[in-house]
Design a protein around this motif. Structure first.
Motif, PDB file in Angstrom:
ATOM      1  N   PRO A  19       3.945  84.799   1.712  1.00 24.02           N
ATOM      2  CA  PRO A  19       5.137  83.944   1.808  1.00 24.02           C
ATOM      3  C   PRO A  19       5.772  83.717   0.443  1.00 24.02           C
ATOM      4  CG  PRO A  19       3.325  83.022   3.080  1.00 24.02           C
ATOM      5  CD  PRO A  19       2.746  84.154   2.274  1.00 24.02           C
ATOM      6  N   ASP A  20       7.092  83.709   0.426  1.00 21.12           N
ATOM      7  CA  ASP A  20       7.837  83.457  -0.803  1.00 21.12           C
ATOM      8  C   ASP A  20       7.771  81.956  -1.103  1.00 21.12           C
ATOM      9  OD1 ASP A  20       9.653  83.160  -2.862  1.00 21.12           O
ATOM     10  OD2 ASP A  20      11.117  84.537  -2.005  1.00 21.12           O
ATOM     11  N   ALA A  25       9.184  78.971   3.322  1.00 22.83           N
ATOM     12  CA  ALA A  25       9.385  79.266   4.736  1.00 22.83           C
ATOM     13  C   ALA A  25       8.324  78.597   5.598  1.00 22.83           C
ATOM     14  CB  ALA A  25       9.367  80.771   4.958  1.00 22.83           C
ATOM     15  N   ILE A  28       7.706  82.977   9.565  1.00 21.67           N
ATOM     16  CA  ILE A  28       8.004  84.320   9.080  1.00 21.67           C
ATOM     17  C   ILE A  28       7.949  85.281  10.253  1.00 21.67           C
ATOM     18  CG2 ILE A  28       7.282  86.214   7.568  1.00 21.67           C
ATOM     19  CD1 ILE A  28       6.074  84.145   5.699  1.00 21.67           C
ATOM     20  N   ARG A  44       4.470  85.485  12.246  1.00 21.71           N
ATOM     21  CA  ARG A  44       3.266  85.610  11.432  1.00 21.71           C
ATOM     22  C   ARG A  44       2.194  84.643  11.932  1.00 21.71           C
ATOM     23  NH1 ARG A  44       3.319  86.622   5.417  1.00 21.71           N
ATOM     24  NH2 ARG A  44       4.758  88.232   6.116  1.00 21.71           N
ATOM     25  N   HIS A 166      10.628  91.755   6.709  1.00 25.12           N
ATOM     26  CA  HIS A 166      10.345  90.454   7.316  1.00 25.12           C
ATOM     27  C   HIS A 166      11.497  89.493   7.084  1.00 25.12           C
ATOM     28  CE1 HIS A 166       8.786  90.330   3.190  1.00 25.12           C
ATOM     29  NE2 HIS A 166       8.913  89.024   3.212  1.00 25.12           N
ATOM     30  N   ASP A 168      12.127  85.442   6.559  1.00 28.80           N
ATOM     31  CA  ASP A 168      11.533  84.138   6.266  1.00 28.80           C
ATOM     32  C   ASP A 168      12.522  83.032   6.621  1.00 28.80           C
ATOM     33  OD1 ASP A 168       9.671  85.834   5.218  1.00 28.80           O
ATOM     34  OD2 ASP A 168       9.486  84.825   3.289  1.00 28.80           O
TER      35      ASP A 168
END
Length: 223
Positions: A19-20, A25, A28, A44, A166, A168
């Motif tokens: 995850p960023d 987020a 995801i 996710r 992906h 987010d």
């Protein structure tokens, strides 16, 4: 002498991106691949497929394809592609022209906007093929969703890792997840189509140049 960090390319299949942390987020969506005309997306942490995109071509010669967005066994939306008239979107039981819902410039994909209730949501192009979603049509409010293409590469422990495509979403974007997902996929499709058209145009120009030079007996200058 300055030390240099050597990056080792990974020989493995694309991995699931972490995850960023900058985006924060809460949800995801991981895409099984980057081909937006036919793909599956999972949330996710869940094993079952949540959303699917399929391109259906009619049996009649020359009939334009239809894009079908599904959630489980149910259809979320369809887009009927058309050549001479605007594409048609069916969403929430209502049929309309696609460009009346997802508004984009005539000769570009971005910025793109759609409305949900009284709110406007704005997609803008980011770096490295990413696209970012903002609420209220104002980029100063911060990104609430971000799409990462599968060729997005991140560095971790001196390894270059190619991650799955992906999407987010922050909590605010997750409230309208299906609309975010549909608009994101349609924009990526449009961007890829324009990119392929530019490539074909460039190749045609080069072929024309080479053919013209050969016909004129010009050839290439010798060094």
């Amino acid at each position: 002498m300055d030390s240099q960090e050597t990056l080792v390319d990974s020989d493995f299949e694309p991995e699931i991106a972490a995850p960023d942390s900058a985006l924060g987020a809460t949800t995801i969506l991981d895409f099984d691949h980057d081909e937006m005309l036919s793909m599956d997306a999972t949330v996710r942490g869940q094993s079952h497929i949540r959303y699917s995109v399929r391109t259906v071509r009619g049996g009649v010669a020359g009939m334009s394809p239809k894009i079908v967005f599904s959630q489980g066994e149910g259809i979320l939306a369809t887009v009927q592609r058309r050549d001479m008239t605007p594409d048609l979107l069916t969403l929430g039981g209502e049929t309309m022209s696609l460009r009346s819902w997802l508004k984009t410039p005539m000769f570009s994909s971005f910025p793109a906007s759609f409305n949900e209730g009284r709110e406007t949501y704005l997609w803008k192009e980011g770096r490295d093929g990413r696209i970012n979603l903002y609420k209220g049509g104002d980029t100063s409010t911060g990104t609430i969703a971000r799409f990462y293409p599968s060729n997005f590469v991140m560095t971790h422990n001196r390894r270059r890792i190619t991650c799955h495509a992906h999407l987010d979403l922050q909590a605010e974007a997750d409230l309208i997840r299906e609309k975010v997902f549909i608009s994101c996929v349609l924009l990526v499709q449009k961007t890829r189509k324009k990119g392929r058209a530019r490539e074909r145009g460039s190749m045609s120009s080069q072929e024309f140049m080479f053919t013209s030079m050969a016909a004129a007996g010009g050839g290439f200058p010798m060094c």
